[in-house]
Design a protein around this motif. Structure first.
Motif, PDB file in Angstrom:
ATOM      1  N   GLU A 221       0.995  -1.529  -0.046  1.00  0.00           N
ATOM      2  CA  GLU A 221       0.122  -0.038  -0.234  1.00  0.00           C
ATOM      3  C   GLU A 221       1.065   1.555   0.367  1.00  0.00           C
TER       4      GLU A 221
ATOM      5  N   TYR B  92     -13.724  -5.541  -9.472  1.00  0.00           N
ATOM      6  CA  TYR B  92     -13.991  -6.646  -8.257  1.00  0.00           C
ATOM      7  C   TYR B  92     -14.091  -7.175  -7.833  1.00  0.00           C
TER       8      TYR B  92
ATOM      9  N   ASN C 104      -9.800   7.172  -9.959  1.00  0.00           N
ATOM     10  CA  ASN C 104      -9.211   6.601  -8.479  1.00  0.00           C
ATOM     11  C   ASN C 104      -7.940   7.147  -9.093  1.00  0.00           C
TER      12      ASN C 104
ATOM     13  N   HIS D 278      -4.167   1.701  -2.900  1.00  0.00           N
ATOM     14  CA  HIS D 278      -4.415   1.912  -1.589  1.00  0.00           C
ATOM     15  C   HIS D 278      -5.097   0.429  -1.906  1.00  0.00           C
ATOM     16  N   ARG D 279      -5.851  -0.574  -0.756  1.00  0.00           N
ATOM     17  CA  ARG D 279      -5.929  -0.760  -0.224  1.00  0.00           C
ATOM     18  C   ARG D 279      -6.663  -2.056  -1.508  1.00  0.00           C
ATOM     19  N   SER D 280      -7.674  -0.753  -1.414  1.00  0.00           N
ATOM     20  CA  SER D 280      -8.950  -1.184  -2.584  1.00  0.00           C
ATOM     21  C   SER D 280      -9.131  -1.418  -3.720  1.00  0.00           C
ATOM     22  N   ASP D 281      -7.404  -1.140  -4.352  1.00  0.00           N
ATOM     23  CA  ASP D 281      -7.060  -1.196  -5.460  1.00  0.00           C
ATOM     24  C   ASP D 281      -7.217  -2.484  -6.110  1.00  0.00           C
ATOM     25  N   SER D 282      -6.962  -3.901  -4.891  1.00  0.00           N
ATOM     26  CA  SER D 282      -6.893  -5.225  -4.774  1.00  0.00           C
ATOM     27  C   SER D 282      -7.738  -6.049  -5.771  1.00  0.00           C
TER      28      SER D 282
END
Length: 113
Positions: A14, A38, A60, A81-85
């Motif tokens: 991250e 996602y 984003n 960011h973690r949310s980009d996984s």
């Protein structure tokens, strides 16, 4: 026409930068796309290129750069960011009529230590 994503899986911490590689084979000027998928969702469009500035800004904080000489359309983000996984797909289109997708790159973003 074909699309090659050489990295099946990318792991990044991250806050680090990310680059996802995409090479295509197509004789004319292509329409080029990046999609993100996602978990438990369908693919969503991140950005697209057809003409003009070779650096395309997406959602984003993502951007991609078209290189005609290298037949590439690499995706970048300065700080993940973690949310980009997610799984990221590059695609090429013949005059906007149909899409040929790459095999996808799974991105895993590890927590910042």
């Amino acid at each position: 026409q074909s699309v090659t994503q050489p990295d099946a899986r990318v792991t990044v911490s991250e806050g680090a930068s990310l680059q996802l590689r995409c090479k295509y084979s197509y004789s004319a000027t292509p329409y080029l796309f990046w999609y993100v998928q996602y978990p438990r969702q369908g693919p969503q469009l991140l950005l697209k290129y057809y003409s003009g500035d070779p650096v395309v800004q997406g959602v984003n904080g993502f951007e991609a750069e078209f290189s005609k000489s290298n037949s590439s359309f690499h995706l970048r983000k300065a700080s993940v960011h973690r949310s980009d996984s997610a799984v990221y797909f590059c695609a090429v289109s013949h005059q906007g009529r149909y899409l040929t997708f790459g095999s996808g790159t799974k991105v895993i973003v590890l927590p910042y230590n």
